[in-house]
Write a protein that holds these residues in place. Structure first.
Motif, PDB file in Angstrom:
ATOM      1  N   TYR A 143     -42.375 -43.012  -4.065  1.00  0.00           N
ATOM      2  CA  TYR A 143     -43.504 -42.110  -3.908  1.00  0.00           C
ATOM      3  C   TYR A 143     -43.827 -41.266  -5.148  1.00  0.00           C
ATOM      4  CZ  TYR A 143     -44.401 -37.167  -2.748  1.00  0.00           C
ATOM      5  OH  TYR A 143     -44.748 -35.857  -2.802  1.00  0.00           O
ATOM      6  N   GLN A 147     -47.346 -41.234  -7.393  1.00  0.00           N
ATOM      7  CA  GLN A 147     -48.009 -40.019  -7.875  1.00  0.00           C
ATOM      8  C   GLN A 147     -48.255 -40.095  -9.393  1.00  0.00           C
ATOM      9  OE1 GLN A 147     -46.448 -36.388  -6.306  1.00  0.00           O
ATOM     10  NE2 GLN A 147     -47.632 -35.088  -7.671  1.00  0.00           N
ATOM     11  N   ASP A 150     -51.200 -42.166  -9.849  1.00  0.00           N
ATOM     12  CA  ASP A 150     -52.404 -41.394  -9.490  1.00  0.00           C
ATOM     13  C   ASP A 150     -52.915 -40.600 -10.689  1.00  0.00           C
ATOM     14  OD1 ASP A 150     -51.948 -42.102  -6.813  1.00  0.00           O
ATOM     15  OD2 ASP A 150     -50.914 -40.216  -6.346  1.00  0.00           O
ATOM     16  N   GLN A 165     -44.115 -29.436  -7.112  1.00  0.00           N
ATOM     17  CA  GLN A 165     -44.562 -30.735  -7.625  1.00  0.00           C
ATOM     18  C   GLN A 165     -44.259 -30.912  -9.114  1.00  0.00           C
ATOM     19  OE1 GLN A 165     -46.205 -33.223  -5.716  1.00  0.00           O
ATOM     20  NE2 GLN A 165     -45.482 -31.951  -4.035  1.00  0.00           N
TER      21      GLN A 165
HETATM   22  N1  TRP Z   1     -47.471 -35.170  -3.821  1.00  0.00           N
HETATM   23  C1  TRP Z   1     -48.517 -34.198  -3.669  1.00  0.00           C
HETATM   24  C2  TRP Z   1     -48.194 -33.298  -2.475  1.00  0.00           C
HETATM   25  O1  TRP Z   1     -47.457 -33.695  -1.606  1.00  0.00           O
HETATM   26  C3  TRP Z   1     -49.874 -34.835  -3.479  1.00  0.00           C
HETATM   27  C4  TRP Z   1     -50.228 -35.717  -4.615  1.00  0.00           C
HETATM   28  C5  TRP Z   1     -50.238 -37.071  -4.607  1.00  0.00           C
HETATM   29  C6  TRP Z   1     -50.627 -35.306  -5.911  1.00  0.00           C
HETATM   30  N2  TRP Z   1     -50.620 -37.549  -5.804  1.00  0.00           N
HETATM   31  C7  TRP Z   1     -50.856 -36.501  -6.638  1.00  0.00           C
HETATM   32  C8  TRP Z   1     -50.783 -34.067  -6.537  1.00  0.00           C
HETATM   33  C9  TRP Z   1     -51.235 -36.470  -7.979  1.00  0.00           C
HETATM   34  C10 TRP Z   1     -51.159 -34.037  -7.875  1.00  0.00           C
HETATM   35  C11 TRP Z   1     -51.380 -35.230  -8.583  1.00  0.00           C
HETATM   36  O2  TRP Z   1     -48.693 -32.208  -2.420  1.00  0.00           O
END
Ligand code: TRP
Ligand code: SF4
Length: 412
Positions: A143, A147, A150, A165
């Protein structure tokens, strides 16, 4: 020109993209608002912003309950708009509408050591805390790398997130560095860099090699700093070789995936109705679009300083969650009035709560007003995320093209 527009100009000029995501947990509450959303609303006018609903992330901790996912996604999206995110300014989209995230995740997974993922603090923490869930999956381990994808797929410069985070953004930086190291070099970069290592001479050559290996294998910062100092203080080498040695150390030749920075959000602590942190899992929330009567009812019953049992007992604002709300919602005069009235028992708790109630009722009323057209016309939401996905994909495709080319995965 105001300071604000100055800031806006310099941020745009620097070309820094902002990206952040949120899990579709259903209706958002004031904790989500003050913890993230309010900041995003401000950022959207200063940077090119991409905000997405992380529906795939939701699966990493709960793959069985997907029936309500569409509803949760919709509620979050409405709350974003209610809070003032502006689809005319920021790109709002849903993660699963942009398959490039998944492709980059897969490619990054090939070069990511297992140890990096096992060492992310939330991995063990969450497995211990959420015992009732099956977190022994490949998806859950991966996971944080999803991220990373992302973030990197937009080559974002800034990632506004909370403290929890930061480790994920750190992993993102490492993944980018590694990718650039493995795939981002000029054809003869390695040879040239190796020649430069030799020209350091004798003991320094050996030392550089050791430090570089240590940094690249363990991410040890101290090793990197020492190697950098060693390169920078050496005046026998050429400027070009110095650049090569620094790049070789970091693993960056040509930067395909730039390293993002955390934009730490300064967030007030938002207490829930029971005095603990406001959180959906505690059932102590006030929703962004809560009915005003319900807001009033809940706040009137909210926990106060437990020592203040009777109206005549003096209280201590520092031990009262309502006072935390005063810190967020009240001006200085009101705050002083509340604190003094509390300590002297000059006011009752209901008196003290009233200004906060008024402010929050006004806030949710405004949110409800902004949300109304979207609640009534769900097709507007579809248009917003369709357009968002299109814009996001355009940016993501560009990155993926370079990534594929660097990895010799281009079909054409
Ligand atoms: N992991 C983050 C949370 O649980 C959400 C998230 C997913 C995120 N991808 C991201 C935040 C990319 C910043 C950038 O809050
Ligand atoms: Fe809390 Fe206000 Fe009551 Fe003091 S008077 S205990 S600050 S609600």
């Amino acid at each position: 020109m105001s300071i604000d527009s100055n800031l806006a100009m310099s941020a745009t000029a620097s070309g820094g993209r902002v990206l952040s995501g949120m899990r579709p947990t259903g209706r958002l509450h004031l904790g989500n608002y003050h913890g993230a959303l309010r900041n995003w609303v401000q950022l959207q006018y200063r940077y090119e912003c991409f905000f997405f609903i992380a529906d795939w992330h939701m699966l990493t901790t709960g793959y069985e309950d997907t029936a309500r996912l569409p509803e949760f996604v919709r509620e979050v999206l409405i709350d974003w708009l209610a809070a003032g995110l502006n689809p005319g300014v920021a790109t709002l989209f849903i993660q699963s509408h942009v398959p490039e995230h998944a492709e980059l995740h897969l490619l990054l997974s090939m070069i990511t050591p297992l140890g990096w993922l096992e060492r992310v603090p939330s991995y063990k923490d969450q497995q211990e805390q959420l015992k009732e869930k099956d977190l022994a999956t490949y998806g859950f381990l991966g996971y944080p790398l999803l991220q990373s994808a992302d973030i990197l797929v937009y080559r974002a410069a800034h990632v506004p997130v909370g403290e929890d985070q930061v480790a994920h953004v750190e992993l993102t930086r490492e993944a980018a560095r590694r990718f650039n190291h493995v795939f981002g070099r000029e054809p003869d970069f390695e040879e040239k860099a190796e020649r430069a290592v030799k020209s350091l001479g004798g003991r320094n050559t050996t030392l550089y090699r050791q430090l570089r290996r240590r940094f690249q294998e363990t991410g040890e910062r101290e090793a990197r700093e020492r190697a950098r100092a060693l390169v920078q203080s050496n005046n026998r080498i050429t400027v070009a070789d110095r650049e090569r040695l620094l790049g070789y150390l970091e693993g960056t030749g040509v930067t395909i995936l730039p390293e993002p920075q955390v934009l730490l959000t300064e967030t007030p602590k938002v207490p829930g109705l029971d005095g603990r942190k406001m959180s959906k899992s505690y059932g102590n929330t006030i929703e962004l679009r809560e009915e005003p009567e319900s807001v009033t009812r809940k706040l009137r019953a909210m926990q106060t300083d437990p020592a203040r049992v009777r109206r005549t007992d003096p209280g201590d604002p520092d031990k009262c969650p309502v006072f935390e709300l005063h810190k967020i919602y009240s001006d200085e005069t009101t705050r002083k009035w509340a604190a003094e009235g509390c300590r002297s028992a000059g006011i009752g708790c209901l008196d003290c709560k009233q200004p906060v109630i008024d402010k929050i009722v006004a806030e949710v009323t405004e949110m409800r007003r902004r949300a109304q057209e979207y609640v009534e016309n769900p097709e507007l939401l579809r248009d917003i995320v369709a357009e968002g996905a299109e814009k996001a994909r355009e940016a993501a495709r560009e990155t993926l093209e370079e990534v594929r080319r660097a990895m010799h995965l281009r079909a054409d």
